[in-house]
Design a protein around this motif. Sequence first.
Motif, short mmCIF file in Angstrom:
data_model
loop_
_atom_site.label_atom_id
_atom_site.label_comp_id
_atom_site.label_asym_id
_atom_site.label_seq_id
_atom_site.Cartn_x
_atom_site.Cartn_y
_atom_site.Cartn_z
N ARG A 164 0.78 -1.24 0.00
CA ARG A 164 -0.12 0.05 -0.05
C ARG A 164 0.88 1.20 0.02
N ASN A 165 0.90 2.14 -1.24
CA ASN A 165 1.73 3.05 -1.32
C ASN A 165 3.41 2.90 -0.92
N GLU A 166 3.98 1.85 -1.57
CA GLU A 166 5.12 1.45 -1.25
C GLU A 166 6.25 1.87 -2.65
N GLU A 167 5.83 2.92 -3.21
CA GLU A 167 6.72 3.31 -4.34
C GLU A 167 8.31 3.23 -4.18
N ALA A 168 8.38 3.79 -2.84
CA ALA A 168 9.86 3.79 -2.43
C ALA A 168 10.58 2.49 -1.98
N ALA A 169 9.75 1.38 -2.00
CA ALA A 169 10.30 0.27 -1.38
C ALA A 169 9.99 -0.87 -2.19
N ILE A 170 9.07 -0.88 -3.17
CA ILE A 170 8.57 -2.06 -3.90
C ILE A 170 9.66 -2.57 -4.90
N GLY A 171 10.31 -1.47 -5.42
CA GLY A 171 11.37 -1.96 -6.33
C GLY A 171 12.48 -2.95 -5.78
N ARG A 172 12.96 -2.48 -4.52
CA ARG A 172 14.12 -3.12 -4.06
C ARG A 172 13.52 -4.49 -3.49
N CYS A 173 12.18 -4.84 -2.74
CA CYS A 173 11.65 -6.09 -2.68
C CYS A 173 11.65 -6.71 -3.88
N LEU A 174 11.03 -6.53 -4.88
CA LEU A 174 10.82 -7.37 -5.99
C LEU A 174 12.31 -7.63 -6.58
N ALA A 175 13.32 -6.73 -6.64
CA ALA A 175 14.47 -7.22 -7.18
C ALA A 175 15.34 -8.39 -6.43
N SER A 176 14.83 -8.18 -5.04
CA SER A 176 15.47 -9.41 -4.28
C SER A 176 14.59 -10.69 -4.57
N VAL A 177 13.51 -10.64 -5.04
CA VAL A 177 12.53 -11.82 -5.35
C VAL A 177 13.24 -12.41 -6.68
N ARG A 178 13.38 -11.38 -7.77
CA ARG A 178 14.13 -11.61 -8.85
C ARG A 178 15.46 -12.34 -8.64
N ALA A 179 16.29 -12.28 -7.62
CA ALA A 179 17.52 -12.80 -7.46
C ALA A 179 17.53 -13.95 -6.67
N LEU A 180 16.44 -14.45 -6.38
CA LEU A 180 16.19 -15.90 -5.72
C LEU A 180 16.99 -16.93 -6.38
N ASN A 181 17.68 -17.89 -5.68
CA ASN A 181 18.25 -18.93 -6.18
C ASN A 181 17.16 -20.08 -6.97
N TYR A 182 16.00 -20.00 -6.19
CA TYR A 182 14.96 -21.07 -6.75
C TYR A 182 14.87 -20.92 -7.95
N PRO A 183 14.47 -22.03 -8.78
CA PRO A 183 14.23 -21.83 -10.24
C PRO A 183 13.03 -20.93 -10.47
N ALA A 184 13.20 -19.87 -11.21
CA ALA A 184 12.09 -18.77 -11.33
C ALA A 184 10.80 -19.61 -11.93
N HIS A 185 11.08 -20.67 -12.85
CA HIS A 185 9.67 -21.10 -13.29
C HIS A 185 8.91 -21.99 -12.34
N LEU A 186 9.51 -22.17 -10.85
CA LEU A 186 8.66 -22.84 -9.98
C LEU A 186 8.07 -21.61 -9.00
N LEU A 187 8.20 -20.41 -9.24
CA LEU A 187 7.96 -19.29 -8.43
C LEU A 187 6.60 -18.49 -8.96
N GLU A 188 5.57 -18.38 -8.11
CA GLU A 188 4.42 -17.60 -8.53
C GLU A 188 4.51 -16.54 -7.40
N VAL A 189 4.90 -15.19 -8.05
CA VAL A 189 4.94 -13.97 -7.29
C VAL A 189 3.45 -13.22 -7.32
N LEU A 190 2.77 -12.93 -6.18
CA LEU A 190 1.49 -12.42 -6.20
C LEU A 190 1.58 -11.00 -5.53
N LEU A 191 1.33 -9.84 -5.97
CA LEU A 191 1.46 -8.53 -5.39
C LEU A 191 0.28 -8.06 -5.01
N GLY A 192 -0.28 -7.82 -3.97
CA GLY A 192 -1.68 -7.18 -3.73
C GLY A 192 -1.53 -5.72 -3.31
N ASP A 193 -2.12 -4.86 -4.53
CA ASP A 193 -2.06 -3.51 -4.41
C ASP A 193 -3.13 -3.17 -3.72
#
Length: 367
Positions: free
Chosen positions: A48-77
């Motif tokens: 909720r109103n996280e424009e200053a932080a959400i990029g950092r959070c999702l960049a760390s999700v993209r950097a996860l070692n776990y195979p990306a095709h097994l990840l389902e990322v759900l962001l609730g706005d």
Amino acid sequence: MLDWLTGYFMGWFAVLGLSTLLFALRRGRKPGPLPEPLPRVSILIAARNEEAAIGRCLASVRALNYPAHLLEVLLGDDASTDRTRAIAEQVMHDYDGDFQCVNISDTLGFARGKANVLAHLARVATSDYYFITDADIAVPPTWIEGLLPYAQPGVGTVTGLTVVEGPRLFDRLQGLDWLISLGLVQVVSDFGVPVTAMGNNMLVTRAAYQATGGYEQLPFSVTEDYELFKAVLRQGFTFRNVFRPEVLALSLPIATVARLLHQRRRWLRGVEALPWWLQLGLVYYALFYLALALLAWTGGLALAAQVWLTKMVLQGLLAAICFRRLGRRPPLELLPVFELYTIFLTAGLGAFRALRLKFDWKGRVYK
């Protein structure tokens, strides 16, 4: 009075000293192997109103070692009025896994605020494992494979570690506060006593979540993670708290003293739901500075100073073990200032609670 104070401090130091020793000697539960084949997992993030932080959070999700095709990322706005959604979609553009930004426009059952967002996301999720974090968190690359092995049969929740990180003195004091507190929580949790779970670094199995009826069936609470944790335990599931570097997430600091007091008042609602004997123990722990003032009045400043120094030494030892266990340098030079920080926070929270002030969180006001 002096005899009473002597007994109080002897008990206080005995508890802290024993806790430090137990933490130093702990081996912790060994994780089981990763499931084979690796399962698909869902990552649930409320924003909720996280424009200053959400990029950092999702960049760390993209950097996860776990195979990306097994990840389902759900962001609730959650009715954001800033660029949260646009930034999230930009960061996750061309992501190899599944990413979906879910617009939250209505409420489900009793759920409100973050709980309502997670209730919606859980309905969208398609896996058997819900990894929950917050928009102001950066998870480590090893987050999924660090928590997943502990989700063995019968385990409903697995909680990782979170520490505040930032350049300012105020930020570093928050980080020291978090890790000392989590070290003490781990000691109690290792004895099988369910203290809490942290909704910014938590795994909940689908089976456990659905057994509770979901957030829409739970009583509303500003500490929604603890409410879910209790409900999962009532359904017969167990829990794990993991104190390991593989699951250490980094939180952005609270920017102001006022915001910190609002955060801690919200957490205090969870403390007030703990078993009576744990609440009594926390009150005993929190009375230290009042007892110290009485000791200075009845026994003299020199004696009070010796007691205060003993506290700093013992607390510094616990902090050193906590930080080194995670491969981080303990900021022991902050301990004198940390005492002033703790005094202010204790007094501020006491006033907040006594005056029954409303508290604001993410632009919403709660009684």
